[in-house]
Design a protein around this motif. Structure first.
Motif, PDB file in Angstrom:
ATOM      1  N   ASP A  93     -11.239   5.275   4.667  1.00 33.25           N
ATOM      2  CA  ASP A  93     -10.215   4.832   5.620  1.00 33.25           C
ATOM      3  C   ASP A  93      -8.949   5.637   5.368  1.00 33.25           C
ATOM      4  O   ASP A  93      -8.516   5.762   4.218  1.00 33.25           O
ATOM      5  N   VAL A  94      -8.380   6.169   6.450  1.00 33.78           N
ATOM      6  CA  VAL A  94      -7.080   6.828   6.335  1.00 33.78           C
ATOM      7  C   VAL A  94      -6.017   5.758   6.571  1.00 33.78           C
ATOM      8  O   VAL A  94      -6.043   5.060   7.573  1.00 33.78           O
ATOM      9  N   VAL A  95      -5.124   5.591   5.593  1.00 30.31           N
ATOM     10  CA  VAL A  95      -4.128   4.514   5.670  1.00 30.31           C
ATOM     11  C   VAL A  95      -2.717   5.092   5.527  1.00 30.31           C
ATOM     12  O   VAL A  95      -2.540   6.196   5.018  1.00 30.31           O
ATOM     13  N   ALA A  96      -1.738   4.291   5.959  1.00 27.81           N
ATOM     14  CA  ALA A  96      -0.339   4.696   5.829  1.00 27.81           C
ATOM     15  C   ALA A  96       0.047   4.752   4.359  1.00 27.81           C
ATOM     16  O   ALA A  96      -0.528   4.042   3.533  1.00 27.81           O
ATOM     17  N   GLU A  97       1.044   5.596   4.062  1.00 28.66           N
ATOM     18  CA  GLU A  97       1.476   5.736   2.667  1.00 28.66           C
ATOM     19  C   GLU A  97       2.210   4.492   2.162  1.00 28.66           C
ATOM     20  O   GLU A  97       2.463   4.376   0.963  1.00 28.66           O
ATOM     21  N   ASP A  98       2.556   3.576   3.086  1.00 26.12           N
ATOM     22  CA  ASP A  98       3.157   2.304   2.656  1.00 26.12           C
ATOM     23  C   ASP A  98       2.275   1.128   3.097  1.00 26.12           C
ATOM     24  O   ASP A  98       2.766   0.048   3.400  1.00 26.12           O
ATOM     25  N   ALA A  99       0.963   1.346   3.089  1.00 25.11           N
ATOM     26  CA  ALA A  99       0.036   0.330   3.604  1.00 25.11           C
ATOM     27  C   ALA A  99       0.082  -0.953   2.769  1.00 25.11           C
ATOM     28  O   ALA A  99       0.150  -0.904   1.535  1.00 25.11           O
ATOM     29  N   ASP A 100       0.046  -2.090   3.478  1.00 26.14           N
ATOM     30  CA  ASP A 100      -0.092  -3.391   2.837  1.00 26.14           C
ATOM     31  C   ASP A 100      -1.591  -3.650   2.694  1.00 26.14           C
ATOM     32  O   ASP A 100      -2.311  -3.735   3.697  1.00 26.14           O
ATOM     33  N   LEU A 101      -2.081  -3.760   1.479  1.00 27.66           N
ATOM     34  CA  LEU A 101      -3.526  -3.923   1.246  1.00 27.66           C
ATOM     35  C   LEU A 101      -3.922  -5.395   1.139  1.00 27.66           C
ATOM     36  O   LEU A 101      -5.077  -5.709   0.868  1.00 27.66           O
ATOM     37  N   GLY A 102      -2.950  -6.294   1.336  1.00 33.27           N
ATOM     38  CA  GLY A 102      -3.240  -7.725   1.244  1.00 33.27           C
ATOM     39  C   GLY A 102      -3.243  -8.199  -0.203  1.00 33.27           C
ATOM     40  O   GLY A 102      -3.234  -7.396  -1.145  1.00 33.27           O
ATOM     41  N   ASP A 103      -3.199  -9.531  -0.398  1.00 34.03           N
ATOM     42  CA  ASP A 103      -3.252 -10.151  -1.730  1.00 34.03           C
ATOM     43  C   ASP A 103      -2.156  -9.631  -2.669  1.00 34.03           C
ATOM     44  O   ASP A 103      -2.368  -9.560  -3.891  1.00 34.03           O
ATOM     45  N   GLY A 104      -1.012  -9.233  -2.109  1.00 38.23           N
ATOM     46  CA  GLY A 104       0.108  -8.789  -2.938  1.00 38.23           C
ATOM     47  C   GLY A 104       0.024  -7.333  -3.373  1.00 38.23           C
ATOM     48  O   GLY A 104       0.835  -6.883  -4.185  1.00 38.23           O
ATOM     49  N   LEU A 105      -0.945  -6.600  -2.846  1.00 38.43           N
ATOM     50  CA  LEU A 105      -1.095  -5.178  -3.208  1.00 38.43           C
ATOM     51  C   LEU A 105      -0.496  -4.308  -2.100  1.00 38.43           C
ATOM     52  O   LEU A 105      -0.779  -4.516  -0.924  1.00 38.43           O
ATOM     53  N   ARG A 106       0.304  -3.340  -2.480  1.00 43.33           N
ATOM     54  CA  ARG A 106       1.030  -2.545  -1.495  1.00 43.33           C
ATOM     55  C   ARG A 106       1.181  -1.115  -1.998  1.00 43.33           C
ATOM     56  O   ARG A 106       1.545  -0.899  -3.155  1.00 43.33           O
ATOM     57  N   LEU A 107       0.871  -0.149  -1.133  1.00 44.02           N
ATOM     58  CA  LEU A 107       1.122   1.251  -1.473  1.00 44.02           C
ATOM     59  C   LEU A 107       2.588   1.575  -1.215  1.00 44.02           C
ATOM     60  O   LEU A 107       3.208   0.995  -0.324  1.00 44.02           O
ATOM     61  N   ALA A 108       3.121   2.517  -1.983  1.00 48.16           N
ATOM     62  CA  ALA A 108       4.488   3.000  -1.731  1.00 48.16           C
ATOM     63  C   ALA A 108       4.495   4.507  -1.949  1.00 48.16           C
ATOM     64  O   ALA A 108       3.950   4.989  -2.945  1.00 48.16           O
ATOM     65  N   PRO A 109       5.112   5.249  -1.015  1.00 46.71           N
ATOM     66  CA  PRO A 109       5.168   6.707  -1.176  1.00 46.71           C
ATOM     67  C   PRO A 109       5.901   7.089  -2.461  1.00 46.71           C
ATOM     68  O   PRO A 109       6.933   6.489  -2.784  1.00 46.71           O
ATOM     69  N   SER A 110       5.382   8.047  -3.191  1.00 48.52           N
ATOM     70  CA  SER A 110       6.061   8.569  -4.393  1.00 48.52           C
ATOM     71  C   SER A 110       5.795  10.077  -4.454  1.00 48.52           C
ATOM     72  O   SER A 110       5.143  10.574  -5.365  1.00 48.52           O
ATOM     73  N   PRO A 111       6.309  10.806  -3.441  1.00 48.85           N
ATOM     74  CA  PRO A 111       5.939  12.213  -3.241  1.00 48.85           C
ATOM     75  C   PRO A 111       6.596  13.171  -4.234  1.00 48.85           C
ATOM     76  O   PRO A 111       7.573  12.829  -4.884  1.00 48.85           O
TER      77      PRO A 111
END
Ligand SMILES: [Zn+2]
Ligand SMILES: [Zn+2]
Length: 287
Positions: free
Chosen positions: A178-196
């Protein structure tokens, strides 16, 4: 070896070790550093460096458990991969055995997070079946950012050019990506954040549960010494200035929030807190 596990609210984070290397001359990874520079930070001894300023580094994957979710982060180098980096080429490690010892089964992983697409963060996504590379986590959605995939497909892994062919293409072909946003909310309190900076589409993973917070770093920093020396670039950093800015920003945020800071390449005791120290920070590991 005992299994290292940390609790964040109702969530558990477990380290699965592939390899830890010791007594590495720091300039191998940090061109601006000397052993004497490292040795000045005496709090690094003995967990992260020796008294002579030689550093230790680890390759490990992390499993985040929350409820019935089993999220694997950055599945290491893998076995039998063809890589130009000699110390990772055609290696064999008992990683899946350690994974089982820690109580996990590949088919129970539901999500694989990649902080970025360097060879040491995607390897176990596939393994050899005869002479074919096939997915290991057959029921998992494997998450990629569009920018990172494009960078990798454009040959963005200089010197490690079989990564896409051996570790990514088989996952795409199996329909498990799955291609997801760099700040995707993955549910259950898990979240991506860009750190380029280290790579263009690099992300880190924030975990929040019952008021507790953790940050799984990926490679926006590589070693606890960079808490004290956030200006030190690592050899693999693509955009050195951007990587530096990201590092400063996220170290500051980790110190302010008191989040459990889990260093993807940190050796020995990889989880702890970032605390202010002089005009930078230091890392205080959890037992
Ligand atoms: Zn990397
Ligand atoms: Zn790495």
């Amino acid at each position: 070896m005992s299994i290292q596990r940390w609790t964040v609210g109702r969530c558990t984070i477990t380290s699965i070790l592939e390899e830890q290397l010791e007594r590495i001359p720091p300039e191998m990874f940090f061109p601006a550093a000397t052993a004497a520079d490292v040795a000045r930070h005496t709090w690094l001894v003995p967990d992260f460096a020796d008294a002579k300023g030689r550093i230790a580094l680890r390759v490990q994957a992390l499993v985040v458990e929350i409820g019935k979710r089993r999220v694997l982060v950055d599945p290491c180098v893998g076995n039998g991969k063809t890589l130009d980096l000699e110390f990772w080429n055609q290696r064999q490690w008992p990683f899946l055995e350690r994974f089982a010892e820690a109580g996990f089964a590949p088919e129970r992983i539901d999500t694989v997070v990649h902080t970025h697409l360097h060879a040491d963060h995607v390897g176990w996504d596939t393994h050899l079946d005869g002479d074919r590379w096939v997915p290991t986590f057959t029921r998992a959605r494997h998450l990629y950012s569009a920018r990172e995939l494009a960078w990798c497909e454009a040959g963005g892994n200089p010197g490690i050019n079989h990564v896409h062919e051996q570790s990514i293409a088989p996952v795409l072909a199996a329909g498990l990506a799955d291609v997801v946003a760099e700040d995707a909310d993955l549910g259950d309190g898990l979240r991506l954040a860009p750190s380029p900076g280290h790579t263009p589409g690099h992300v880190s993973l924030w975990v929040e549960s019952d008021g507790a917070t953790a940050l799984i770093t990926g490679d926006f920093l590589h070693h606890p010494v960079q808490c004290a020396e956030p200006g030190w670039a690592e050899n693999g950093d693509e955009d050195v200035e951007l990587a530096r800015a990201t590092r400063g920003e996220l170290l500051a945020r980790a110190a302010t929030t008191g989040a459990l800071f889990v260093g993807t390449h940190f050796p020995t005791r990889p989880a702890g807190r970032v605390v202010a120290h002089g005009d930078a920070w230091r890392f205080v590991p959890e037992p």
